[in-house]
Design a protein around this motif. Structure first.
Motif, PDB file in Angstrom:
ATOM      1  N   ARG A 121       0.840  -1.212   0.000  1.00 47.46           N
ATOM      2  CA  ARG A 121       0.000   0.000   0.000  1.00 47.46           C
ATOM      3  C   ARG A 121       0.870   1.256   0.000  1.00 47.46           C
ATOM      4  NH1 ARG A 121      -3.789   2.015   4.760  1.00 47.46           N
ATOM      5  NH2 ARG A 121      -4.887   3.678   3.667  1.00 47.46           N
ATOM      6  N   PHE A 122       1.925   1.240   0.806  1.00 46.98           N
ATOM      7  CA  PHE A 122       2.846   2.373   0.855  1.00 46.98           C
ATOM      8  C   PHE A 122       3.466   2.610  -0.530  1.00 46.98           C
ATOM      9  CE2 PHE A 122       7.246   3.932   1.612  1.00 46.98           C
ATOM     10  CZ  PHE A 122       6.935   5.178   2.124  1.00 46.98           C
ATOM     11  N   ALA A 123       3.932   1.539  -1.160  1.00 49.68           N
ATOM     12  CA  ALA A 123       4.543   1.651  -2.488  1.00 49.68           C
ATOM     13  C   ALA A 123       3.529   2.123  -3.523  1.00 49.68           C
ATOM     14  CB  ALA A 123       5.156   0.312  -2.893  1.00 49.68           C
ATOM     15  N   GLN A 124       2.277   1.720  -3.353  1.00 44.62           N
ATOM     16  CA  GLN A 124       1.230   2.153  -4.285  1.00 44.62           C
ATOM     17  C   GLN A 124       1.043   3.673  -4.210  1.00 44.62           C
ATOM     18  OE1 GLN A 124      -2.668   0.461  -3.562  1.00 44.62           O
ATOM     19  NE2 GLN A 124      -3.309   0.833  -5.664  1.00 44.62           N
ATOM     20  N   PHE A 125       1.043   4.223  -3.010  1.00 45.87           N
ATOM     21  CA  PHE A 125       0.947   5.683  -2.868  1.00 45.87           C
ATOM     22  C   PHE A 125       2.123   6.368  -3.570  1.00 45.87           C
ATOM     23  CE2 PHE A 125      -1.713   5.016   1.114  1.00 45.87           C
ATOM     24  CZ  PHE A 125      -2.862   5.604   0.604  1.00 45.87           C
ATOM     25  N   ALA A 126       3.326   5.827  -3.392  1.00 46.22           N
ATOM     26  CA  ALA A 126       4.515   6.413  -4.020  1.00 46.22           C
ATOM     27  C   ALA A 126       4.415   6.342  -5.541  1.00 46.22           C
ATOM     28  CB  ALA A 126       5.769   5.696  -3.530  1.00 46.22           C
ATOM     29  N   ASP A 127       3.926   5.218  -6.056  1.00 47.96           N
ATOM     30  CA  ASP A 127       3.764   5.070  -7.508  1.00 47.96           C
ATOM     31  C   ASP A 127       2.684   6.002  -8.047  1.00 47.96           C
ATOM     32  OD1 ASP A 127       5.764   3.140  -7.533  1.00 47.96           O
ATOM     33  OD2 ASP A 127       4.357   1.443  -7.577  1.00 47.96           O
ATOM     34  N   GLN A 128       1.597   6.167  -7.296  1.00 49.65           N
ATOM     35  CA  GLN A 128       0.526   7.086  -7.708  1.00 49.65           C
ATOM     36  C   GLN A 128       1.032   8.521  -7.763  1.00 49.65           C
ATOM     37  OE1 GLN A 128      -2.493   6.276  -4.753  1.00 49.65           O
ATOM     38  NE2 GLN A 128      -3.354   4.574  -5.917  1.00 49.65           N
ATOM     39  N   LEU A 129       1.854   8.878  -6.801  1.00 49.67           N
ATOM     40  CA  LEU A 129       2.435  10.221  -6.789  1.00 49.67           C
ATOM     41  C   LEU A 129       3.301  10.430  -8.025  1.00 49.67           C
ATOM     42  CD1 LEU A 129       2.977  12.927  -5.321  1.00 49.67           C
ATOM     43  CD2 LEU A 129       4.904  11.796  -4.225  1.00 49.67           C
ATOM     44  N   GLN A 130       4.127   9.444  -8.335  1.00 52.85           N
ATOM     45  CA  GLN A 130       4.997   9.541  -9.500  1.00 52.85           C
ATOM     46  C   GLN A 130       4.176   9.681 -10.783  1.00 52.85           C
ATOM     47  OE1 GLN A 130       7.476   6.076 -10.424  1.00 52.85           O
ATOM     48  NE2 GLN A 130       9.154   7.504 -10.858  1.00 52.85           N
ATOM     49  N   ALA A 131       3.137   8.866 -10.923  1.00 55.22           N
ATOM     50  CA  ALA A 131       2.290   8.927 -12.118  1.00 55.22           C
ATOM     51  C   ALA A 131       1.574  10.274 -12.225  1.00 55.22           C
ATOM     52  CB  ALA A 131       1.277   7.782 -12.094  1.00 55.22           C
ATOM     53  N   ALA A 132       1.094  10.784 -11.101  1.00 53.60           N
ATOM     54  CA  ALA A 132       0.427  12.088 -11.111  1.00 53.60           C
ATOM     55  C   ALA A 132       1.402  13.184 -11.529  1.00 53.60           C
ATOM     56  CB  ALA A 132      -0.169  12.388  -9.740  1.00 53.60           C
ATOM     57  N   GLY A 133       2.632  13.127 -11.011  1.00 50.94           N
ATOM     58  CA  GLY A 133       3.644  14.111 -11.389  1.00 50.94           C
ATOM     59  C   GLY A 133       3.939  14.071 -12.879  1.00 50.94           C
ATOM     60  N   LYS A 134       4.045  12.878 -13.403  1.00 48.11           N
ATOM     61  CA  LYS A 134       4.282  12.719 -14.845  1.00 48.11           C
ATOM     62  C   LYS A 134       3.116  13.311 -15.634  1.00 48.11           C
ATOM     63  CE  LYS A 134       5.688   9.177 -18.150  1.00 48.11           C
ATOM     64  NZ  LYS A 134       6.008   7.754 -18.313  1.00 48.11           N
ATOM     65  N   GLY A 135       1.890  13.065 -15.154  1.00 42.63           N
ATOM     66  CA  GLY A 135       0.710  13.617 -15.815  1.00 42.63           C
ATOM     67  C   GLY A 135       0.670  15.132 -15.770  1.00 42.63           C
ATOM     68  N   ILE A 136       1.024  15.701 -14.639  1.00 38.45           N
ATOM     69  CA  ILE A 136       1.055  17.162 -14.498  1.00 38.45           C
ATOM     70  C   ILE A 136       2.061  17.759 -15.469  1.00 38.45           C
ATOM     71  CG2 ILE A 136       1.734  19.066 -12.958  1.00 38.45           C
ATOM     72  CD1 ILE A 136       0.640  17.250 -10.628  1.00 38.45           C
ATOM     73  N   ALA A 137       3.265  17.207 -15.486  1.00 38.62           N
ATOM     74  CA  ALA A 137       4.321  17.734 -16.359  1.00 38.62           C
ATOM     75  C   ALA A 137       3.917  17.628 -17.825  1.00 38.62           C
ATOM     76  CB  ALA A 137       5.629  16.992 -16.103  1.00 38.62           C
ATOM     77  N   ALA A 138       3.362  16.492 -18.220  1.00 37.61           N
ATOM     78  CA  ALA A 138       2.977  16.293 -19.620  1.00 37.61           C
ATOM     79  C   ALA A 138       1.843  17.233 -20.017  1.00 37.61           C
ATOM     80  CB  ALA A 138       2.562  14.838 -19.849  1.00 37.61           C
ATOM     81  N   ALA A 139       0.839  17.361 -19.171  1.00 34.44           N
ATOM     82  CA  ALA A 139      -0.297  18.227 -19.481  1.00 34.44           C
ATOM     83  C   ALA A 139       0.127  19.689 -19.545  1.00 34.44           C
ATOM     84  CB  ALA A 139      -1.404  18.035 -18.445  1.00 34.44           C
ATOM     85  N   ALA A 140       0.982  20.108 -18.639  1.00 37.46           N
ATOM     86  CA  ALA A 140       1.454  21.495 -18.647  1.00 37.46           C
ATOM     87  C   ALA A 140       2.290  21.769 -19.895  1.00 37.46           C
ATOM     88  CB  ALA A 140       2.259  21.785 -17.381  1.00 37.46           C
ATOM     89  N   ALA A 141       3.097  20.797 -20.310  1.00 36.54           N
ATOM     90  CA  ALA A 141       3.935  20.974 -21.504  1.00 36.54           C
ATOM     91  C   ALA A 141       3.089  21.100 -22.763  1.00 36.54           C
ATOM     92  CB  ALA A 141       4.911  19.811 -21.631  1.00 36.54           C
ATOM     93  N   LEU A 142       1.950  20.430 -22.789  1.00 33.03           N
ATOM     94  CA  LEU A 142       1.075  20.484 -23.970  1.00 33.03           C
ATOM     95  C   LEU A 142       0.288  21.782 -24.062  1.00 33.03           C
ATOM     96  CD1 LEU A 142      -0.334  16.841 -24.037  1.00 33.03           C
ATOM     97  CD2 LEU A 142       1.320  17.872 -25.626  1.00 33.03           C
ATOM     98  N   GLN A 143       0.239  22.536 -22.972  1.00 37.94           N
ATOM     99  CA  GLN A 143      -0.565  23.765 -22.931  1.00 37.94           C
ATOM    100  C   GLN A 143       0.254  24.928 -22.393  1.00 37.94           C
ATOM    101  OE1 GLN A 143      -4.715  22.714 -21.549  1.00 37.94           O
ATOM    102  NE2 GLN A 143      -3.619  20.816 -21.074  1.00 37.94           N
ATOM    103  N   PRO A 144       1.353  25.256 -23.069  1.00 40.82           N
ATOM    104  CA  PRO A 144       2.267  26.276 -22.533  1.00 40.82           C
ATOM    105  C   PRO A 144       1.676  27.686 -22.491  1.00 40.82           C
ATOM    106  CG  PRO A 144       2.900  25.697 -24.761  1.00 40.82           C
ATOM    107  CD  PRO A 144       1.802  24.748 -24.358  1.00 40.82           C
TER     108      PRO A 144
END
Length: 164
Positions: free
Chosen positions: A110-133
């Motif tokens: 469960r702890f690792a799942q939270f860490a992985d979710q955080l990483q995926a969310a960060g990747k999503g934020i960066a990608a979405a922001a890059a697409l809409q500069p």
């Protein structure tokens, strides 16, 4: 004679005060004296906190949306999530001023799942922001990914961090 005593006392106080300040500002005394892996993870959590604060201000409209800042914050969450986070929690590392609860190691998946979710969310934020500069307000996909990151942080802290 009195002047010499005063000078000697002042020098003694300055030496003690200066030494105390040097000790308190030394890297080993940051985070309440944390050292080693506990200090490393506290530093990582500080970086995550800065990224979330930046994104949170934009999400709540307290600061203007800035695609570059959102992308940098997302990249920070991505870089500090997943294994980068879990690697800083070797079993039983509760020494010093750690805020980690023992449940991390009894519910590791469960702890690792939270860490992985955080990483995926960060990747999503960066990608979405890059697409809409050129966006002038927080895009919905950045807001959604930020919500996922915030949910991951709060869920993990509720389950695995000691109450302050």
């Amino acid at each position: 004679m009195k002047f010499a005593s005063w000078i000697a006392g002042a020098c003694c106080c300055a030496t003690v005060l200066g030494g105390s300040l040097a000790l308190l500002s030394a890297p080993g005394f940051a985070h309440g004296g944390a050292t080693g892996v506990v200090k490393a993870r506290m530093d990582l959590m500080g970086d995550l906190g800065k990224a979330m604060k930046s994104l949170g201000g934009m999400a709540r409209g307290k600061t203007s949306y800035n695609a570059e800042e959102a992308m940098i914050a997302g990249e920070s969450l991505n870089a500090h999530g997943g294994n980068a986070l879990t690697d800083l929690f070797p079993e039983g590392s509760l020494e010093g001023p750690s805020e980690a609860r023992e449940e991390i190691w009894t519910d590791w998946d469960r702890f690792a799942q939270f860490a992985d979710q955080l990483q995926a969310a960060g990747k999503g934020i960066a990608a979405a922001a890059a697409l809409q500069p050129n966006a002038t307000s927080l895009p919905d996909d950045v807001k959604a990914a930020f919500g996922q990151a915030a949910s991951s942080c709060s869920g993990c802290h509720k389950a695995f961090r000691l109450k302050r």
